[in-house]
Design a protein around this motif. Structure first.
Motif, PDB file in Angstrom:
ATOM      1  N   THR A 139      -0.727  16.045   2.702  1.00 50.13           N
ATOM      2  CA  THR A 139      -0.787  15.857   1.241  1.00 50.13           C
ATOM      3  C   THR A 139      -2.121  15.250   0.819  1.00 50.13           C
ATOM      4  O   THR A 139      -2.434  15.218  -0.367  1.00 50.13           O
ATOM      5  CB  THR A 139       0.356  14.939   0.751  1.00 50.13           C
ATOM      6  OG1 THR A 139       0.383  13.774   1.563  1.00 50.13           O
ATOM      7  CG2 THR A 139       1.703  15.629   0.810  1.00 50.13           C
ATOM      8  N   ALA A 140      -2.888  14.739   1.810  1.00 52.15           N
ATOM      9  CA  ALA A 140      -4.198  14.155   1.487  1.00 52.15           C
ATOM     10  C   ALA A 140      -5.211  15.288   1.350  1.00 52.15           C
ATOM     11  O   ALA A 140      -6.041  15.549   2.229  1.00 52.15           O
ATOM     12  CB  ALA A 140      -4.619  13.177   2.584  1.00 52.15           C
TER      13      ALA A 140
ATOM     14  N   ARG B  52       8.737   9.472  -1.548  1.00 49.16           N
ATOM     15  CA  ARG B  52       9.223   9.679  -0.177  1.00 49.16           C
ATOM     16  C   ARG B  52      10.163  10.880  -0.051  1.00 49.16           C
ATOM     17  O   ARG B  52      10.989  10.943   0.863  1.00 49.16           O
ATOM     18  CB  ARG B  52       9.902   8.416   0.368  1.00 49.16           C
ATOM     19  CG  ARG B  52       8.950   7.201   0.337  1.00 49.16           C
ATOM     20  CD  ARG B  52       9.517   5.968   0.983  1.00 49.16           C
ATOM     21  NE  ARG B  52       8.496   4.962   1.144  1.00 49.16           N
ATOM     22  CZ  ARG B  52       8.296   3.942   0.308  1.00 49.16           C
ATOM     23  NH1 ARG B  52       9.057   3.798  -0.772  1.00 49.16           N
ATOM     24  NH2 ARG B  52       7.324   3.087   0.546  1.00 49.16           N
TER      25      ARG B  52
ATOM     26  N   TYR C  67       5.479  16.321  -3.319  1.00 46.71           N
ATOM     27  CA  TYR C  67       5.976  15.173  -2.559  1.00 46.71           C
ATOM     28  C   TYR C  67       5.758  13.925  -3.394  1.00 46.71           C
ATOM     29  O   TYR C  67       4.636  13.641  -3.822  1.00 46.71           O
ATOM     30  CB  TYR C  67       5.241  15.069  -1.219  1.00 46.71           C
ATOM     31  CG  TYR C  67       5.988  14.232  -0.206  1.00 46.71           C
ATOM     32  CD1 TYR C  67       7.142  14.706   0.402  1.00 46.71           C
ATOM     33  CD2 TYR C  67       5.538  12.968   0.138  1.00 46.71           C
ATOM     34  CE1 TYR C  67       7.842  13.947   1.330  1.00 46.71           C
ATOM     35  CE2 TYR C  67       6.230  12.199   1.071  1.00 46.71           C
ATOM     36  CZ  TYR C  67       7.377  12.689   1.657  1.00 46.71           C
ATOM     37  OH  TYR C  67       8.065  11.939   2.568  1.00 46.71           O
TER      38      TYR C  67
ATOM     39  N   HIS D 290      -8.280   7.842   9.736  1.00 45.65           N
ATOM     40  CA  HIS D 290      -8.340   9.268   9.421  1.00 45.65           C
ATOM     41  C   HIS D 290      -9.792   9.761   9.464  1.00 45.65           C
ATOM     42  O   HIS D 290     -10.726   8.951   9.508  1.00 45.65           O
ATOM     43  CB  HIS D 290      -7.774   9.542   8.024  1.00 45.65           C
ATOM     44  CG  HIS D 290      -6.276   9.554   7.971  1.00 45.65           C
ATOM     45  ND1 HIS D 290      -5.494   8.497   8.401  1.00 45.65           N
ATOM     46  CD2 HIS D 290      -5.395  10.494   7.538  1.00 45.65           C
ATOM     47  CE1 HIS D 290      -4.211   8.788   8.226  1.00 45.65           C
ATOM     48  NE2 HIS D 290      -4.130  10.002   7.706  1.00 45.65           N
TER      49      HIS D 290
ATOM     50  N   PHE E  26       0.848  -1.205   0.000  1.00 46.30           N
ATOM     51  CA  PHE E  26       0.000   0.000   0.000  1.00 46.30           C
ATOM     52  C   PHE E  26       0.877   1.246   0.000  1.00 46.30           C
ATOM     53  O   PHE E  26       0.725   2.143  -0.839  1.00 46.30           O
ATOM     54  CB  PHE E  26      -0.910  -0.035   1.248  1.00 46.30           C
ATOM     55  CG  PHE E  26      -1.754   1.198   1.450  1.00 46.30           C
ATOM     56  CD1 PHE E  26      -3.047   1.274   0.942  1.00 46.30           C
ATOM     57  CD2 PHE E  26      -1.268   2.283   2.178  1.00 46.30           C
ATOM     58  CE1 PHE E  26      -3.828   2.406   1.140  1.00 46.30           C
ATOM     59  CE2 PHE E  26      -2.039   3.419   2.374  1.00 46.30           C
ATOM     60  CZ  PHE E  26      -3.321   3.479   1.860  1.00 46.30           C
ATOM     61  N   LYS E  27       1.844   1.286   0.933  1.00 41.91           N
ATOM     62  CA  LYS E  27       2.688   2.477   1.045  1.00 41.91           C
ATOM     63  C   LYS E  27       3.573   2.654  -0.185  1.00 41.91           C
ATOM     64  O   LYS E  27       3.758   3.779  -0.662  1.00 41.91           O
ATOM     65  CB  LYS E  27       3.523   2.398   2.330  1.00 41.91           C
ATOM     66  CG  LYS E  27       2.668   2.550   3.575  1.00 41.91           C
ATOM     67  CD  LYS E  27       3.448   3.064   4.759  1.00 41.91           C
ATOM     68  CE  LYS E  27       4.109   1.961   5.507  1.00 41.91           C
ATOM     69  NZ  LYS E  27       4.739   2.459   6.747  1.00 41.91           N
TER      70      LYS E  27
ATOM     71  N   LEU F 245       1.369   4.056  -2.927  1.00 34.41           N
ATOM     72  CA  LEU F 245       0.999   5.458  -2.699  1.00 34.41           C
ATOM     73  C   LEU F 245       2.206   6.392  -2.746  1.00 34.41           C
ATOM     74  O   LEU F 245       2.064   7.588  -3.027  1.00 34.41           O
ATOM     75  CB  LEU F 245       0.249   5.596  -1.371  1.00 34.41           C
ATOM     76  CG  LEU F 245      -1.274   5.393  -1.445  1.00 34.41           C
ATOM     77  CD1 LEU F 245      -1.909   6.417  -2.397  1.00 34.41           C
ATOM     78  CD2 LEU F 245      -1.685   4.013  -1.895  1.00 34.41           C
ATOM     79  N   SER F 246       3.420   5.829  -2.520  1.00 31.56           N
ATOM     80  CA  SER F 246       4.619   6.677  -2.639  1.00 31.56           C
ATOM     81  C   SER F 246       4.864   7.050  -4.098  1.00 31.56           C
ATOM     82  O   SER F 246       5.637   7.962  -4.388  1.00 31.56           O
ATOM     83  CB  SER F 246       5.844   5.960  -2.057  1.00 31.56           C
ATOM     84  OG  SER F 246       6.322   4.973  -2.962  1.00 31.56           O
TER      85      SER F 246
END
Ligand code: FAD
Ligand code: NAD
Length: 149
Positions: free
Chosen positions: A33-34, A140, A137, A116, A5-6, A9-10
């Protein structure tokens, strides 16, 4: 799943914002950033804010917040409001000085979003800074937009 997942999304490039809110004498800012533009009629934006963020109870009680859209060169500002304090970084008049633009919002709605909160703001005022390039961004790290030649 968590690592995949990370990693996925990176690979999604995002502009960087600082969300800020004030309740009485307590003022807080947080890098996020969301963030997205949600609706034009009415003018709404949406943000993902972690349920344990110190900003959250202040924003929820104030029912108002500001979103500063960071410009290229404001990496230290982003680091500061992400929990790595930097010399000389502060909010002024409830926003990040020198931002590309600032959206002054009233809290319109809050939806559950796992760990969240999906926060919807109605934009009541827009303050435009000098035009310029955004802080980005991606992978990372902080990146710059390069204009195609
Ligand atoms: P803290 O960690 O205490 O506050 C953040 C920092 O801001 C601290 O260093 C504090 O000293 C400083 N600060 C707060 N208020 C003020 C003030 N009034 N004046 C001066 N300094 C002040 N988290 C999300 O929930 N959503 C996101 O979309 C998101 N995106 C991120 C994107 C990036 C690139 C990074 C690096 C982090 C992101 N985070 C996001 C994580 C989030 O920014 C951090 O976890 C942040 O530290 C949470 O802030 P906090 O409100 O819990 O309080
Ligand atoms: P990373 O490998 O920790 O994260 C890669 C990507 O995964 C992030 O850019 C983000 O899109 C997503 N992500 C990571 N942690 C998240 C979380 N708790 N909630 C929602 N999405 C998350 O490396 P990185 O991109 O350098 O991020 C460093 C740290 O910054 C993260 O561990 C997190 O604490 C914070 N961050 C939070 C969010 C967010 O809450 N939406 C977004 C970006 C970064």
């Amino acid at each position: 799943m968590r690592e995949a997942f990370k990693e996925a999304l990176s690979r999604f490039a995002a502009g960087v914002t600082v969300v800020s809110a004030r309740l009485g004498q307590e003022e807080r800012g947080m890098t996020a950033t969301a963030f997205m533009s949600l609706s034009l009629e009415p003018p709404l934006v949406a943000l993902g804010i972690h349920e344990k963020a110190k900003l959250w109870p202040v924003l929820e009680a104030a029912r108002a917040f500001s979103v500063s859209l960071l410009r290229e060169g404001q990496e230290a500002v982003s680091q500061h409001f992400a929990g790595r304090p930097q010399e000389g970084v502060a909010l002024e008049e409830g926003r990040v000085p020198g931002a590309l633009a600032v959206l002054r919002c009233r809290l319109e709605a809050v939806y559950p979003g796992g760990d969240h909160r999906l926060v919807v703001g109605r934009v009541e005022r827009v303050e435009l800074g000098e035009p310029g390039l955004p802080l980005v961004y991606f992978g990372r790290g902080y990146r710059r937009v390069v204009w195609p030649s």
